[in-house]
Design a protein around this motif. Structure first.
Motif, PDB file in Angstrom:
ATOM      1  N   HIS A   1       0.820  -1.222   0.000  1.00 46.11           N
ATOM      2  CA  HIS A   1       0.000   0.000   0.000  1.00 46.11           C
ATOM      3  C   HIS A   1       0.861   1.283   0.000  1.00 46.11           C
ATOM      4  O   HIS A   1       0.498   2.288  -0.633  1.00 46.11           O
TER       5      HIS A   1
ATOM      6  N   SER B   1       0.511   9.344   5.789  1.00 48.61           N
ATOM      7  CA  SER B   1      -0.868   8.827   5.780  1.00 48.61           C
ATOM      8  C   SER B   1      -1.350   8.660   7.209  1.00 48.61           C
ATOM      9  O   SER B   1      -0.723   9.139   8.155  1.00 48.61           O
TER      10      SER B   1
ATOM     11  N   HIS C   1       0.947   4.263  -2.797  1.00 44.75           N
ATOM     12  CA  HIS C   1       0.792   5.711  -2.571  1.00 44.75           C
ATOM     13  C   HIS C   1       1.808   6.491  -3.410  1.00 44.75           C
ATOM     14  O   HIS C   1       1.478   7.500  -4.027  1.00 44.75           O
TER      15      HIS C   1
ATOM     16  N   ASP D   1      -6.663   7.281  -0.027  1.00 46.19           N
ATOM     17  CA  ASP D   1      -6.687   5.911  -0.534  1.00 46.19           C
ATOM     18  C   ASP D   1      -7.555   5.758  -1.785  1.00 46.19           C
ATOM     19  O   ASP D   1      -8.684   6.243  -1.836  1.00 46.19           O
TER      20      ASP D   1
HETATM   21 ZN    ZN Z   1      -3.239   4.956   2.431  1.00 52.16          ZN
END
Ligand code: ZN
Ligand code: KG4
Length: 333
Positions: free
Chosen positions: A109, A145, A113, A301
């Motif tokens: 993840h 984040s 990003h 996200d």
């Molecule tokens: Zn994120």
């Protein structure tokens, strides 16, 4: 090559189709914010159940203008994130890959990003569309984040070296906690930004510089804000503006310092906190090298960033088997 991206690591159920790692064909995000807001934060079991309800309609919508035969591969976030949430995306991705005989790749993840910076957008700067060719290596990536504040050196596709991280709260987590202290809504980042817009940063709050390291720390700032709020004499807007300025000061100064030290070509911003206007503007003003930052809806996200990242995995021959499992504490570099 068109890649279907799937993202369910936290509280957004998302699917997107991206061509050649940069052209967004579709980008669907179903947010659960309204559901979690009443609890003041994310409830993992609720998030997981909501992903199960939403994932298939979201994928269907992302695929509404695309034929399955056009898809060349499936990319899915397998960590970091909430285990029960990640499991939904990973299992749906595996099922589709098996049923459609498509290659599968598990995506970090945090790496995803960063890849939001490869996506084409109509840039306001210079009035031209940003192309993927604009990213130049080596670059320094600041990922800010809800769960991470990482400084990562990127020397090429898939080549990451972490040079800094948070020692306590992540930047987004600090915004969320500060908003709670000030009685603002959830998620805290947009609420603080909104409140700060009508305030003046008149309150002195501490900055943790952690000299000699590229790490961050935000818990002292949060505690100072708590004491201030409980004295009850400062207007909320001024407290929010002061808090935001303290976070921006540290993130920008420490990233710029690392950029000088590592002699990089560009700074790449990413993660939900990178949608903060004060942070974006300060970076553009203070950085000695060009700063790339995705538009706000690609900072928070989404699955387009997962598909973009997955495209470069496929280009590098990096695929996953059907034994791909979730890794909730996965890190980068
Ligand atoms: Zn994120
Ligand atoms: O990247 P993201 O959408 O999800 C994670 O991977 O965590 O980041 C969410 C975080 C939240 O903590 C939220 O408060 C913060 O990003 N955030 C912001 C802003 N928009 C979202 N922080 C500061 N200013 C904003 N405008």
């Amino acid at each position: 090559m068109k890649v279907l991206g799937i993202e369910t690591s936290c509280d957004e159920t998302a699917a997107a189709v991206v061509e050649d790692g940069h052209r967004i064909i579709s980008n669907v995000v179903a947010s659960q914010i309204d559901i979690h807001a009443r609890y003041g934060g994310i409830v993992p079991e609720v998030a997981s159940r909501q992903h199960i309800l939403t994932i298939l309609p979201v994928i269907k919508q992302a695929m509404s203008e695309v034929a399955w035969q056009e898809i060349g591969g499936i990319a899915v976030t397998y960590g970091p994130g909430l285990a029960g949430s990640l499991l939904v995306g990973v299992n749906v991705a595996k099922a589709i890959a098996l049923a459609r005989s498509l290659p599968l790749t598990g995506v970090n993840h945090l790496e995803a990003h960063i890849y939001a910076n490869w996506l084409d957008t109509a840039s306001k700067r210079k009035g031209r569309a940003r192309r993927n060719s604009e990213v130049r290596f080596p670059c320094l990536c600041l990922i800010v984040s809800g769960g991470h504040s990482d400084l990562v050196l990127m020397r090429g596709h898939g080549q990451f070296e972490k040079v800094g991280r948070t020692r306590d709260d992540a930047a987004g987590e600090a915004f969320d906690k500060a908003a709670r202290i000030l009685g603002l809504g959830y998620p805290g980042g947009p609420a603080i930004e909104q409140a700060a817009s009508s305030g003046t940063p008149s309150v002195p709050l501490p900055r943790a510089w952690l000299k000699g390291s590229h790490d961050f720390s935000f818990s002292g700032l949060k505690t100072a804000l708590w004491h201030l709020a409980h004295q009850g004499e400062i207007p909320v807007a001024d407290a929010a503006a002061s808090f935001q300025l303290a976070v921006v000061d540290v993130l920008v100064a420490k990233t710029v310092e690392a950029a000088r030290k590592f002699k990089i070509e560009q700074i790449l911003l990413s993660g939900g906190v990178a949608s903060n206007k004060a942070l974006r503007e300060r970076f553009l003003a203070d950085s000695p090298v060009p700063v790339l930052v995705p538009p706000p809806d690609l900072c928070t996200d989404n699955a387009a960033m997962v598909a973009a990242c997955g495209y470069y995995h496929f280009q590098g021959g990096q695929t996953s088997g059907y034994d791909l499992d979730v890794v909730p504490s996965l890190s980068l570099g």
